[in-house]
Write a protein that holds these residues in place. Structure first.
Motif, short mmCIF file in Angstrom:
data_model
loop_
_atom_site.label_atom_id
_atom_site.label_comp_id
_atom_site.label_asym_id
_atom_site.label_seq_id
_atom_site.Cartn_x
_atom_site.Cartn_y
_atom_site.Cartn_z
N MET A 1 -5.62 14.58 4.03
CA MET A 1 -5.41 14.29 2.88
C MET A 1 -5.38 14.99 1.52
O MET A 1 -4.40 14.99 1.23
N SER A 2 -5.24 16.35 1.97
CA SER A 2 -5.09 17.38 1.02
C SER A 2 -3.40 17.83 1.94
O SER A 2 -2.32 17.85 0.61
N ASP B 1 1.20 -1.30 0.62
CA ASP B 1 -0.12 -0.27 0.08
C ASP B 1 0.88 0.87 -0.07
O ASP B 1 0.74 2.21 -0.73
N LYS C 1 1.05 8.09 4.73
CA LYS C 1 0.17 6.92 5.01
C LYS C 1 -1.22 7.82 4.83
O LYS C 1 -1.80 7.96 6.29
N ILE C 2 -2.45 7.13 4.37
CA ILE C 2 -3.67 7.54 4.88
C ILE C 2 -4.41 6.69 4.04
O ILE C 2 -4.40 5.84 3.26
N GLU C 3 -5.82 6.39 4.57
CA GLU C 3 -7.33 5.86 4.40
C GLU C 3 -7.71 6.49 3.45
O GLU C 3 -8.48 7.75 4.47
N SER C 4 -8.55 6.33 3.20
CA SER C 4 -10.13 6.78 2.44
C SER C 4 -10.89 7.31 3.32
O SER C 4 -11.38 7.94 3.69
N ASN C 5 -10.97 6.66 4.80
CA ASN C 5 -12.08 7.37 5.72
C ASN C 5 -10.73 8.81 6.68
O ASN C 5 -11.23 9.32 7.63
N SER C 6 -9.79 8.55 6.45
CA SER C 6 -8.97 9.97 6.86
C SER C 6 -10.00 11.17 6.69
O SER C 6 -10.12 11.65 5.64
N THR C 7 -9.30 12.66 7.16
CA THR C 7 -10.16 13.95 7.59
C THR C 7 -9.70 14.39 5.91
O THR C 7 -8.88 14.06 5.28
N VAL C 8 -10.25 15.40 5.08
CA VAL C 8 -9.81 16.10 4.03
C VAL C 8 -8.58 17.47 4.10
O VAL C 8 -8.30 17.22 3.58
N TRP C 9 -8.52 17.28 5.72
CA TRP C 9 -6.92 18.00 5.81
C TRP C 9 -5.79 17.67 5.43
O TRP C 9 -4.57 17.91 5.26
N ILE D 1 -6.38 6.25 -4.23
CA ILE D 1 -6.53 6.34 -3.08
C ILE D 1 -8.43 5.83 -3.01
O ILE D 1 -8.74 4.73 -2.06
N GLN E 1 -7.00 2.12 -3.74
CA GLN E 1 -7.07 1.08 -3.04
C GLN E 1 -8.05 0.79 -1.56
O GLN E 1 -8.13 -0.15 -1.39
N LYS F 1 -15.70 14.12 -1.00
CA LYS F 1 -14.59 14.66 -0.29
C LYS F 1 -13.50 14.76 -1.18
O LYS F 1 -12.71 15.59 -1.14
N VAL G 1 -10.83 17.67 -1.42
CA VAL G 1 -9.46 17.56 -1.19
C VAL G 1 -8.99 18.37 -2.73
O VAL G 1 -8.19 19.87 -2.63
N GLN H 1 1.26 4.12 -2.40
CA GLN H 1 0.76 5.47 -2.28
C GLN H 1 1.75 6.05 -2.62
O GLN H 1 1.40 7.14 -3.38
N ILE I 1 1.68 10.19 -2.78
CA ILE I 1 1.13 10.82 -1.70
C ILE I 1 1.76 10.27 -0.48
O ILE I 1 2.32 9.33 -0.59
N ASN J 1 -6.55 21.71 -2.02
CA ASN J 1 -4.54 21.82 -3.28
C ASN J 1 -5.31 23.22 -3.98
O ASN J 1 -4.03 23.30 -4.43
#
Lengths: 230, 230
Positions: A63-64, A41, A53-61, B119, B122, B139, B143, A45, A50, B147
């Protein structure tokens, strides 16, 4: 390290001993499965630009933030590209058709670079040290030569039909050189990063793409100026 | 399928029974490790634009063949891009500076698209179906907005300093729109492919990049023509 050994010999459990060889615990195969997945993974990424390490449920901030470093590198590359093109401003105002194939040159350089580095990154991740560095480079160069030849012949036909023969020759020569350069750079950069203990997967991302963009533009306009006699 | 269940519940072995519930064999965790690694490798290669499974010891001819399909798609995209730019030939000969930021626009569209699709790919590969499609899109759009805003502000300063304010405004508006579009396209395409049972990892490769290139060029030159009053 442990994951690689266990995978190789199909072990399901590995004992962990202290310095007196007393058993202190064990690593089981399901820990290994988790590690292998996580590594894959992370590589995927990194290669997609990227950086955390981020997941699809990370916050917008979050992820950005994980994506911004690469975007800023891309902007830097784009600005360098703009600088390269601006030195040919006179040529473009005389032959605006030269601008038509800018995206093709940069896109192809990027694609070839990413393909080459992906193969090298994967073979490094597998701990494949059989081939020497020079044999890897030689192979990538050969693949680049073959694909460069095929693509150049295609684009010569397209650009000649589309515009004129001078542009056809310019684009095809430039594309050929760009593809070979990109294949070599794409395989060399991960090898160099790996040598200095930096994760080679970094190379597959916008880094290789950006470098190839700048180099490709320089090659393209240089060939164009020579052939158009500007 | 089996691999996913075994990974989730940390099983080391799963019995295989025939239709009379008689034991016919078993799948052990080390088979699963091999499958997981192979799937991850395949996704990584697909995302890097390599269409056949290859190893670093494959022949030059085989390596070349695995990469050609994507390169030819890239060439098609580049040719479409050339066609888009050629419709603005008049504008370029008047304002050659418009050509300077072509690589920046296409590169950023590509980078953002690849990040978004990585994202989504994955989270699809993990069988994560918790979030609805609309929430994923919302989401990614957020983002993209964030950005896009940051990058546009940067490039406004750079292009204004580098050339003039009109170009600064043109590039920053176009970049903002391109980044948002790329974020939406990058997450929508893998979701659509997945719905039609096509491997969504296909989307992360040159496909998304190529589409964003063409779209980005169109947006950039349209904004440029309006602002320069051409």
């Amino acid at each position: 390290e442990v994951a690689r050994v266990m995978e190789k010999y199909d072990l399901v459990s590995v004992p962990v001993v202290d310095f007196q060889n007393k058993l202190v615990g064990r690593i089981t195969i399901d820990d290994v499965v988790d590690i292998i997945k996580e590594e894959a993974d992370k590589d995927f990424q990194l290669a997609s630009g990227i950086s955390e390490k981020i997941e699809s449920n990370s916050t917008v901030w979050r992820m950005s933030r994980a994506r911004l470093p690469w975007l800023l590198i891309g902007m830097l590359g784009g600005t360098l590209g703009a600088q390269v093109i601006s030195t040919y401003e006179g040529s473009i105002s005389q032959i605006p058709a030269l601008a038509f194939f800018i995206p093709l040159i940069t896109a192809m350089g990027g694609n070839v670079g990413v393909q080459s580095s992906a193969i090298v990154v994967q073979s490094l991740a597998k701990g494949n040290q059989f081939d020497s560095i020079t044999s890897k480079l030689a192979k990538e160069t050969l693949v680049g030569l073959l694909n460069g030849l095929i693509c150049s012949l295609c684009i010569f036909g397209i650009a000649t039909y589309f515009e004129n023969q001078t542009l056809g020759i310019t684009v095809s020569i430039a594309l050929f050189v760009v593809i070979i350069f990109a294949a070599i750079m794409g395989s060399m950069i991960p090898l160099i990063l790996n040598k200095y203990k930096i994760d080679p997967a970094l190379a597959t991302g916008p880094f290789v793409t950006t470098l190839n963009d700048v180099l490709g533009l320089f090659i393209y306009f240089t060939v164009g100026m020579i052939l158009y006699g500007l």
